[in-house]
Design an enzyme around this catalytic site. Structure first.
Site, PDB file in Angstrom:
ATOM      1  N   GLY A 180       0.827  -1.307   0.023  1.00  0.00           N
ATOM      2  CA  GLY A 180       0.013  -0.033   0.093  1.00  0.00           C
ATOM      3  C   GLY A 180       0.721   1.096  -0.038  1.00  0.00           C
ATOM      4  O   GLY A 180       1.849   1.325   0.714  1.00  0.00           O
ATOM      5  N   ARG A 196     -20.167  13.366  11.706  1.00  0.00           N
ATOM      6  CA  ARG A 196     -20.649  12.864  10.791  1.00  0.00           C
ATOM      7  C   ARG A 196     -21.681  12.020  10.828  1.00  0.00           C
ATOM      8  O   ARG A 196     -22.901  12.006  10.101  1.00  0.00           O
ATOM      9  CB  ARG A 196     -19.583  12.213   9.978  1.00  0.00           C
ATOM     10  CG  ARG A 196     -18.619  13.142   9.490  1.00  0.00           C
ATOM     11  CD  ARG A 196     -17.128  12.725   8.879  1.00  0.00           C
ATOM     12  NE  ARG A 196     -16.417  13.702   8.157  1.00  0.00           N
ATOM     13  CZ  ARG A 196     -15.162  13.469   7.923  1.00  0.00           C
ATOM     14  NH1 ARG A 196     -14.634  12.106   7.647  1.00  0.00           N
ATOM     15  NH2 ARG A 196     -14.502  14.261   7.524  1.00  0.00           N
ATOM     16  N   GLY A 252      -0.140   4.518   0.365  1.00  0.00           N
ATOM     17  CA  GLY A 252      -0.983   5.667   0.920  1.00  0.00           C
ATOM     18  C   GLY A 252      -0.337   6.082   2.180  1.00  0.00           C
ATOM     19  O   GLY A 252       1.097   5.874   2.392  1.00  0.00           O
ATOM     20  N   ARG A 306     -15.733   8.042  13.322  1.00  0.00           N
ATOM     21  CA  ARG A 306     -14.565   8.989  13.500  1.00  0.00           C
ATOM     22  C   ARG A 306     -14.655  10.285  13.119  1.00  0.00           C
ATOM     23  O   ARG A 306     -15.571  10.689  12.401  1.00  0.00           O
ATOM     24  CB  ARG A 306     -13.607   8.447  11.957  1.00  0.00           C
ATOM     25  CG  ARG A 306     -12.426   9.265  11.932  1.00  0.00           C
ATOM     26  CD  ARG A 306     -11.543   8.692  10.810  1.00  0.00           C
ATOM     27  NE  ARG A 306     -11.989   8.863   9.578  1.00  0.00           N
ATOM     28  CZ  ARG A 306     -12.174   9.898   8.647  1.00  0.00           C
ATOM     29  NH1 ARG A 306     -11.924  11.042   9.357  1.00  0.00           N
ATOM     30  NH2 ARG A 306     -12.979  10.063   7.599  1.00  0.00           N
ATOM     31  N   GLU A 344      -6.375   2.777   7.454  1.00  0.00           N
ATOM     32  CA  GLU A 344      -7.896   2.503   7.388  1.00  0.00           C
ATOM     33  C   GLU A 344      -8.065   1.083   7.673  1.00  0.00           C
ATOM     34  O   GLU A 344      -9.048   0.702   8.075  1.00  0.00           O
ATOM     35  CB  GLU A 344      -8.481   3.315   6.286  1.00  0.00           C
ATOM     36  CG  GLU A 344      -9.809   3.223   6.373  1.00  0.00           C
ATOM     37  CD  GLU A 344     -10.578   3.797   5.353  1.00  0.00           C
ATOM     38  OE1 GLU A 344     -10.057   4.482   4.532  1.00  0.00           O
ATOM     39  OE2 GLU A 344     -11.900   3.675   5.128  1.00  0.00           O
TER      40      GLU A 344
END
Lengths: 575, 248
Positions: A7, A282, A9, A383, A373
């Site tokens: 990965g 959220r 990221g 979150r 993540e």
């Protein structure tokens, strides 16, 4: 010392850098050039209690906001580590040349975000994730140029190589151009493979975010934790191919959410939550928008959408602080948010759950780590905005050194592992691949994927009814059956896109059931998981981490107490 | 509105295979873009003649014009396919791979050279390590703004495709890395190692290979001030040249 990182990221690249700094030989695998990884879609910013705005912000306040925001499901000791390291991380990024917006004095500027009352979010326009990712990409390029890191771009992780003692000794991976599969040795393997938005078909995620790697090791025995906690971002542009994120920063900078009621603008978040207004967390904002549109039927033009309004703000201010998202809205919707309010609706966005790891980020398989993540560690049931870039960076930052520490304590290294262990796993993966090439049924994998996404978004979305969750699981089992009747439209052995997708689809179906049944089992409402049949949080029974184990017949669930040693659970209130 | 979308796609099985054109018709839906049409083809890979074919291969990731992956030549213009909205394109829509990079398959090309050039010009701030040394240098907001503009480069390859001085055989490092050199040279810490970058761009394939055609700035989807950056860098190399002559 040899480390493999999967990965490219934020979490992956910081793992690479930290392992390389410690003197390890690093091999970095990524589906796409690092610069195109999904971290770059993060827009609004990264949190750290820098306290440079005269608001008495503190590490302790950041800690409490994060724990309360996560509805007390996050283990508190690791979260403490996260918030304590945040200022130092921002400063390291600053030295790498990240173009954070500045105060008139040249200090890093901070803005307001959801679920908090102090300005704590450092930002680079509205493309903060891009800027952080690019800085790390540049630093990794320096290590590659120095010959300390080797990159494998356009390779897909297939599985961990696990020896007879249950220790991870390397990986198998496929070159997506030549379609060849190889096994690679490593003393430690770090998975930093991101979220799994593609399970929902359309989401704010990049198309590479399938969760396939996590799904693969889940089937090899790594438990998947808190899968049922899926964050729906309240403000995304509805779209046919993708639900494009409109950053929470737009509300942090003064954006207001409204719709018409009785012919007049109705600022329902401000009315329902006077203390936080448009800046409620959220999960709460998403549920409110869902209620207004779906239950009250008050969406704009009768559709599932409400306004996100910035038209009262100064155009130059918007350009400097939110330029990146203004551009996306203009390009894809053809209207200028400076002049007309944006139309938005909640969209699947972030997976709080992920691979179960210990506090050193190691899974239950020694030598196999997870960061970013794809782990479950820092966000509990919901979150807070701008905590994801932080947790991605922080987990990579500590995962690299933890892997090195593990290697130094090893009895024998991967180099001492017999070749037969690698050959065995290579043979298994080659067989799976061949069986996919041989699929000559009548089902199209992309249509199965589409149906899976529709089921997940309808039945395992913002509001979850028990009977719908059961219906979803039945549908997933039906799709699993239909999967076996796939006809592969491309049997080419060069840059074949369909073959890897079919493999990813299988892994997605496994995790979709983890999400759905995890949600069905959890008879309470907490953070992003909202069941009208059980509308209250139930700490007596459910202050627990979900752990799903793969079995032939579907996931098996275990539950574990949450570490609440630092802050006693209390009611979560934003009104 | 037409009831279908007509696509002509240049297809190729690999860099040594001969290209061929294949046409598709896809049912029209509002708000589609080139990628969502390609995704529809995947669900039923049949060409305009009703023949079964393989799904088209292309690169994409973010679908919001931030990652740069889906860059291709659409109706003769180089751009990202995700933001190429069908309603704004005359039909038939032609899709071709970038012409200056080796074709992998269909619309997918190998752009590794872009990253090699970033490596060559040392496009990074050479920090001692990622440990916490406290805050970095203070930066005036007006300086930050133009450096930020340049740091939004996606390394998509549009400027290379448009540049008459770059092709698969030329050594020119291209417009995008030159702008990066300027940004890193002006950064307070990056400036400490600017000589290394200057030596590279004053060598073979460097800034003197720019023919000032100014196509790059037109092609850049992020409107990065490439030509201004290259002009500034030209002045800086002159000064650097004079300075290093005096130091000899």
């Amino acid at each position: 010392m040899k480390v493999i990182v999967i990965g490219g990221g934020l979490a992956g690249l910081l793992s690479v850098i930290k392992a390389a700094e410690a003197g390890a030989e690093v091999e970095a695998f990524s589906l796409v050039p690092f610069k195109r990884s999904h971290s770059l879609c993060a827009q609004g910013g990264i949190n750290a209690a820098l306290n440079t705005k005269g608001e008495n912000d503190s590490i302790q306040q950041h800690f409490e906001d994060t724990i309360v925001g996560g509805d007390f499901l996050a283990n508190q000791t690791p979260v403490k580590g996260l918030v304590e390291a945040a200022p130092g991380l921002i400063y390291a990024f600053d030295r790498m040349g990240v173009m954070f917006n500045r105060t008139p004095e040249g200090f890093i500027d901070l803005r307001l975000f959801g679920g908090v009352k102090n300005r704590r979010t450092a930002f680079a326009g509205a493309t903060t994730g891009q800027q952080l990712l690019y800085a790390l990409d540049e630093q990794v390029r320096k290590w590659i140029a120095a010959g300390k890191v080797k990159e494998y771009i356009g390779w897909e992780f297939l599985s961990a190589v696990i020896d007879d003692e249950g220790i991870c000794r390397g990986i198998t991976a496929q070159d997506l151009n030549s379609m060849e599969i190889h096994a690679f040795r490593a003393d430690a393997v770090i998975l930093a493979t991101g979220g799994e938005g593609m399970i929902y078909g359309k989401s704010t995620n990049s198309v590479i975010c399938t969760g396939s790697a996590a799904g693969a090791v889940y089937q090899q025995g790594v438990p998947f934790a808190n899968g049922e906690f899926v964050q729906f971002h309240p403000t995304a542009m509805p779209g046919d191919d993708k639900l494009r994120l409109m950053s929470e920063a737009s509300r942090g900078e003064g954006g207001r959410i409204w719709t018409y009621k009785d012919g007049k603008p109705w600022y329902f978040l401000e009315e329902w939550y006077p203390a936080y207004g448009n800046l409620v967390p959220r999960d709460i904002a998403s549920r409110a928008i869902y209620k207004v549109c779906v239950e009250m039927g008050l969406g704009i033009d009768g559709k599932n959408q409400v306004y996100l309004d910035l038209t009262h703000k100064d155009p130059e201010f918007l350009e400097v602080r939110l330029g990146g998202i203004m551009e996306i809205y203009r390009n894809f919707y053809g209207e200028d948010p400076v002049k007309v309010p944006m139309k938005i609706f909640p969209a699947p966005h972030y997976f709080m759950g992920g691979m179960y790891v210990d506090w050193n980020h190691m899974t239950n398989i020694p030598g196999l780590f997870a960061a970013g993540e794809c782990d479950y560690m820092y966000h509990g049931a919901n979150r807070l905005g701008a905590n994801s870039l932080l947790s991605a960076a922080y987990s990579g930052y500590i995962c690299g050194p933890n892997a090195i520490k593990y290697i130094k304590g090893m009895q024998k290294s991967a180099a001492d592992t017999p070749q037969s262990i690698f050959d065995r796993e290579l043979a298994r993966q080659t067989e799976i691949t061949q069986s996919i090439y041989n699929m000559d049924g009548t089902e199209n994998p992309y249509i199965i994927h589409e149906e899976m996404g529709e089921t997940m978004i309808t039945d395992v979305g913002v509001v979850r009814y028990e009977k719908n969750l059961l219906r979803a699981d039945e549908k997933l089992q039906e799709l699993t059956e239909r999967y076996k009747n796939i006809g592969i439209n491309d049997t080419g052995r060069w840059a074949n896109d369909v073959m890897p997708f079919v493999r990813q689809l299988w892994n997605m179906l496994q995790l979709a059931r983890v999400i759905t049944l995890g949600a069905y089992n959890r008879k309470e409402s907490r953070g992003s998981h909202y069941m009208p049949d059980y509308p209250e949080r139930n700490d007596d029974q459910w202050l627990k981490t979900t752990k799903a184990y793969w079995t032939e017949s579907g996931p098996r669930f275990e539950y574990e107490d949450v570490d609440v040693s630092l802050l006693k659970p209390r009611a979560r209130k934003y009104d | 509105m037409p009831d279908s979308i007509h696509l002509k796609i240049k297809r190729q099985n690999g860099s040594r295979d001969l290209p061929r054109w294949e046409e598709f018709k896809v049912p029209y839906k509002p708000n589609m873009n080139v990628l969502s049409v390609l995704m529809e083809i995947r669900k039923n890979p049949v060409n305009v003649n009703g023949e079964k074919t393989t799904p088209v291969v292309w690169d994409c990731s973010c679908l919001e014009e931030v990652c740069g992956a889906c860059t291709m030549v659409i109706n003769g213009n180089v751009r990202q396919a995700c933001s190429a909205l069908i309603d704004k394109l005359p039909q038939p829509i032609t899709l071709q791979p970038l012409s200056k990079f080796p074709v992998v398959r269909d619309l997918k090309v190998d752009r590794a050279v872009l990253f090699e050039h970033l490596k060559k010009v040392k496009a990074w701030v050479n920090i001692d390590g990622t440990f916490d040394l406290g805050p970095g240098p203070r930066v005036p907001e007006r300086e930050r703004r133009w450096m930020y503009e340049i740091s939004r480069c996606m390394t998509c390859g549009c400027c290379y495709e448009a540049c008459p001085n770059f092709n698969s055989r030329s050594k020119f490092i291209g417009p995008a890395p030159l702008a990066q050199v300027l940004r890193f040279n002006k950064h307070p810490i990056g400036a400490m190692t600017q000589e290394e970058r200057m030596e590279t761009i004053m060598g073979e394939g460097g800034i003197t290979d720019c023919g000032n055609a100014q196509n790059c700035i037109e092609a850049c989807p992020k409107k990065i001030p490439l030509t201004t950056a290259i002009a500034q860098l030209n002045r800086d190399t002159t000064i650097h040249g004079i300075r290093s002559w005096f130091r000899k």
